[in-house]
Motif scaffolding. Structure first.
Motif, PDB file in Angstrom:
ATOM      1  N   HIS A 185       0.824  -1.271   0.066  1.00 60.40           N
ATOM      2  CA  HIS A 185       0.030   0.010  -0.122  1.00 60.40           C
ATOM      3  C   HIS A 185       0.928   1.214  -0.013  1.00 60.40           C
ATOM      4  CE1 HIS A 185      -3.862   2.082   0.795  1.00 60.40           C
ATOM      5  NE2 HIS A 185      -3.206   3.177   1.666  1.00 60.40           N
ATOM      6  N   ASP A 335       0.211  -3.942   4.673  1.00 67.19           N
ATOM      7  CA  ASP A 335      -1.153  -3.679   4.944  1.00 67.19           C
ATOM      8  C   ASP A 335      -1.103  -3.188   6.552  1.00 67.19           C
ATOM      9  OD1 ASP A 335      -2.308  -4.306   2.717  1.00 67.19           O
ATOM     10  OD2 ASP A 335      -3.320  -6.073   3.403  1.00 67.19           O
ATOM     11  N   ARG A 366      -8.048  -0.918   3.172  1.00 69.24           N
ATOM     12  CA  ARG A 366      -9.192  -0.827   2.116  1.00 69.24           C
ATOM     13  C   ARG A 366     -10.543  -0.853   2.491  1.00 69.24           C
ATOM     14  NH1 ARG A 366      -5.298  -4.744   1.270  1.00 69.24           N
ATOM     15  NH2 ARG A 366      -3.364  -4.059   0.072  1.00 69.24           N
TER      16      ARG A 366
END
Length: 385
Positions: A185, A335, A366
């Motif tokens: 990410h 993450d 997310r």
């Protein structure tokens, strides 16, 4: 041709067959061998501390002997998740098929005290399917291993029902691009600073009791945050003794195993080294062969985080009695996962315990729910005035 020649750069590509399904049905009820998967026999002080470091749980009830001697047990105890450091799981059958841990169900009795010897009994309880097709990975089955953990007196400490999804790796790989996301990410510096500040502010409730009387339906528990997840976070989990099926080994020890069981390994085309199937949790190439994007976490690792959030909230005098968790999406390197929960119900059970039932969750950046679950805890009742 040498045995090593049969170990290629791909993970084994098995197929569901009638013979395979018949052979697995014949195994239902079998007690499985565990020797190659036992990581700790004794809950020593250092084994408990190493495990807690590997999951990022610094609760002094598990790690500080001076603190713990004044606690409810009069000594150090292990977090409920420590059973995974004794034996995370074992492998059974399904030659050449891929596998993801799909669901966990656990019940807990008395905590494991420092110095206790813990033995696991693992039984294959069967499987569902195969389901004809699924958008995630084609045909699949869900199998069940029942793992019971006892001390030397035979007292049952915990039960763990481990359910895995089994699939044909070729079918999973075909669908990998349809699940493509940006990984790792792209975090901004200010986002990282905020995340780290939240983590540094987390505290277990500790000696202050959380009374059952004060808890209300709809209350949410304190959130804990894991991440951004780095390679060391994943390796620390292995170093903590929680790597399952079988132990991770090196050099001649691992080479002899792979020659005996070629489907346990593959040859990394970049390093030319043999790697275990387990390396999907720290090797991007292996993870992609499994149909994932890059390296991803271990299912029981996520459950350890769930337990961390619950024991932080209930405090020293609370007890975790049971939980469930479903692994709905990969948690990748880079993450961030936030774990929390909500009180759904309160009751007094048949044993007179004051029970709180919760819905739990784990969400990533997310906004995916990566581990919906439930939990049951017992809390002390406020003393009469």
């Amino acid at each position: 041709m040498s045995d090593s020649a049969v170990i290629g750069t791909e993970l084994a590509q098995g197929k569901f067959t009638d013979d395979m399904l018949s052979a697995m049905r014949a195994l239902i009820g079998t007690e499985l061998r565990t020797d190659a998967c036992v990581n700790n026999e004794y809950a020593t002080r250092l084994a408990i501390m190493r495990f807690c470091e590997g999951i990022g749980d610094d609760n002094p009830l598990w790690t500080n002997a001076e603190y713990a001697k004044d606690g409810p047990f009069g000594t150090l105890v292990a977090p409920p998740s420590f059973i995974f450091a004794c034996l995370g799981s074992v492998q059974v059958g399904w030659p050449g098929l891929g596998g993801f841990h799909a669901e966990t169900k656990m019940t807990f009795n008395e905590p494991i005290r420092v110095g206790e010897k813990i033995t696991a009994k693992v039984t294959f309880d069967g499987f569902d399917g195969p389901i004809a097709d699924s958008s995630f990975g084609g045909r699949r089955i869900k199998d069940y291993l029942r793992q019971e953990y006892r001390n030397e007196e035979g007292e049952l400490k915990a039960t763990f029902i481990c359910s895995r999804m089994r699939f044909e790796r070729g079918e999973m790989q075909k669908r990998r691009e349809s699940r493509a996301i940006e990984v790792p990410h792209p975090w901004k510096d200010e986002e990282i600073a905020e995340i780290e500040a939240q983590i540094l502010a987390e505290r277990p409730r500790g000696t202050e009791p959380r009374y059952w009387d004060d808890v209300q339906v709809g209350d949410e528990i304190d959130v804990i945050t894991k991440g951004p997840l780095g390679l060391t976070d994943f390796i620390a989990f292995i170093a903590a003794g929680a790597a399952p099926i079988p132990r991770v080994a090196a050099h001649a020890v691992s080479l002899k195993r792979y020659h005996k069981h070629p489907k346990w390994a593959f040859r990394d085309p970049r390093t030319h080294a043999l790697e275990p199937v387990y390396s999907v949790h720290y090797n991007d190439y292996a993870a992609q062969l499994q149909g994932a994007q890059i390296a991803y976490d271990v299912g029981i690792q996520r459950t350890c985080w769930q337990i961390h959030s619950l024991t932080n909230w209930i405090g020293d005098t609370g007890r975790l009695l049971g939980l469930t968790g479903q692994y709905r999406a990969h948690v990748y390197l880079g993450d961030v996962v936030r774990l929390g929960g909500r009180v759904d119900a309160k009751e007094v059970d048949e044993q007179g315990r004051h029970i709180v039932r919760l819905t739990t969750w784990a969400t990533n950046q997310r906004s995916q729910q990566v581990m919906p679950g439930t939990a049951v805890v017992a809390l002390p009742k406020r003393p009469a005035a």
